[in-house]
Design an enzyme around this catalytic site. Structure first.
Site, short mmCIF file in Angstrom:
data_model
loop_
_atom_site.label_atom_id
_atom_site.label_comp_id
_atom_site.label_asym_id
_atom_site.label_seq_id
_atom_site.Cartn_x
_atom_site.Cartn_y
_atom_site.Cartn_z
CB THR A 12 22.51 -64.23 58.34
OG1 THR A 12 21.41 -64.23 59.24
CG2 THR A 12 22.47 -65.50 57.53
CB SER A 57 21.28 -57.14 63.26
OG SER A 57 20.16 -57.60 62.53
CB THR A 90 19.48 -58.78 56.60
OG1 THR A 90 18.83 -59.97 57.04
CG2 THR A 90 20.69 -59.12 55.76
CG ASP A 91 16.60 -60.34 61.22
OD1 ASP A 91 16.19 -60.53 60.06
OD2 ASP A 91 16.75 -61.26 62.04
N1 ASP Z 1 19.06 -62.70 62.31
C1 ASP Z 1 20.04 -62.22 61.35
C2 ASP Z 1 20.54 -60.88 61.82
O1 ASP Z 1 19.91 -59.90 61.62
C3 ASP Z 1 19.43 -62.17 60.01
C4 ASP Z 1 20.35 -61.80 58.88
O2 ASP Z 1 21.45 -61.31 59.07
O3 ASP Z 1 19.93 -62.02 57.72
O4 ASP Z 1 21.59 -60.81 62.42
#
Ligand code: ASP
Length: 323
Positions: A12, A57, A90-91
């Site tokens: 993200t 991710s 973050t995932d």
């Molecule tokens: N879907 C995103 C990822 O993990 C979520 C994030 O980065 O907050 O790439």
């Protein structure tokens, strides 16, 4: 000036969405452009940008995570690199961070950062998270503190970090566990030193993939079929996200017993976010291992690495206890 390697992997923090949306984003931004877009960021250190991949991710493959770990390993052995910063979605950030924690041993700062809001959002958190990660990575006081995650002004130990909220910018490190320090208005301050690692590093050399290990969630009146499907699919291990202190439903007990008979390693972890899973006398008969301080995701990462190195049940049990 400190020399930092900044590795972009996506997430993200590198995404943009229509209007004010916080979801339905696309990963669009390269790491060089991201750094250049933050006023003053590129002057914080002598920064070399490297785009390893640029993905959400949730879609990261094991081979990519191992590629990242090998690159970090190589970088920390390079005299021309004082620290490494990795931008990451973050995932699944905590899974990558824990794999780095188990495989890369270095006193040099290795810092992961991400963002909960896309770069296009009002009040995007990515730019400050990246600045804070760079500040932490260039700071001499970050030496010897293990793999770090910097999010929402806090510096967390990869060993204990978990995503604890689906949308808020303070998503990581709930309950204060694993919070080593903070970056506040440009100042890096630590309140805690992580416990010294006693477990041996699990070498990366030669690893291009890792054995399959499934996590199976347990609950009231759980069915047996998930275990049977895992066994049939040829996984090498099962981590049960069990109830409470790793207690298992009758189906989980039967499923693990069947898996053990086929030679799989089975670990009792917990679906409860905090607290250990302690060993039980009956583990000796059932052949199950307690995850101790590891949550199901961490236990899976550790188990996959240990299986990749050919460790047996006893050695894996000893490793889980040490982590
Ligand atoms: N879907 C995103 C990822 O993990 C979520 C994030 O980065 O907050 O790439």
């Amino acid at each position: 000036m400190r020399r930092l390697l900044l590795i972009g992997t996506g997430g993200t923090i590198a995404a943009t969405a229509d209007a004010h949306r916080l979801t339905d984003y696309q990963v669009t931004e390269g790491i060089t452009a991201m750094l250049a877009a933050i006023p003053g960021a590129s002057g914080l250190a002598d920064i070399r940008c490297e785009q390893l991949f640029n993905v959400d991710s949730r879609a990261l493959r094991t081979a990519q995570v191992l590629q990242l770990a090998r690159r970090v390993q190589q970088a920390v052995h390079d005299d021309a690199v004082d620290g490494v910063v990795i931008t990451h979605g973050t995932d699944s950030l905590e899974e990558t961070a824990f794999l780095l924690h188990l495989t890369v041993r270095t006193p040099k700062p290795v810092v992961l950062a991400g963002a909960m809001r896309p770069a296009s959002a009002p009040s995007a958190d990515g730019p400050l998270n990246l600045i804070n990660a760079l500040l932490a990575a260039r700071d001499p006081s970050s030496h010897g503190r293990g793999i770090l995650i910097v999010m929402n002004d806090r510096i967390l130990a990869a060993r204990q970090a978990a995503k604890g909220h689906t949308t808020r910018v303070d998503a990581f490190g709930s309950d204060g566990l694993g919070v080593l320090g903070a970056v506040c208005d440009g100042q890096v301050r630590y309140q805690q030193h992580p416990d010294p690692l006693t477990a041996p590093a699990l070498p990366l050399s030669g690893l291009r993939s890792l054995p399959a290990v499934d996590i199976i969630h347990d609950y009231q009146d759980a069915p047996l079929h998930a275990y049977q499907a895992a066994i049939q699919a040829g996984v090498r291990g099962i981590v049960v996200a069990g109830m409470g202190n790793g207690s298992l439903s009758p189906a989980a007990e039967r499923g693990c017993a069947q898996a053990r008979r086929k030679g799989l390693i089975c670990v009792r972890a917990s679906r409860v976010p905090r607290g250990p899973v302690t060993a039980k006398a009956s583990d000796a008969d059932s052949g199950l291992l307690a995850s101790h301080d590891l949550n199901p995701l961490q236990a899976r990462v550790a188990l996959r690495l240990a299986l990749a190195h050919g460790w047996d049940r006893d050695a894996i049990g000893a490793l889980l206890l040490q982590l």
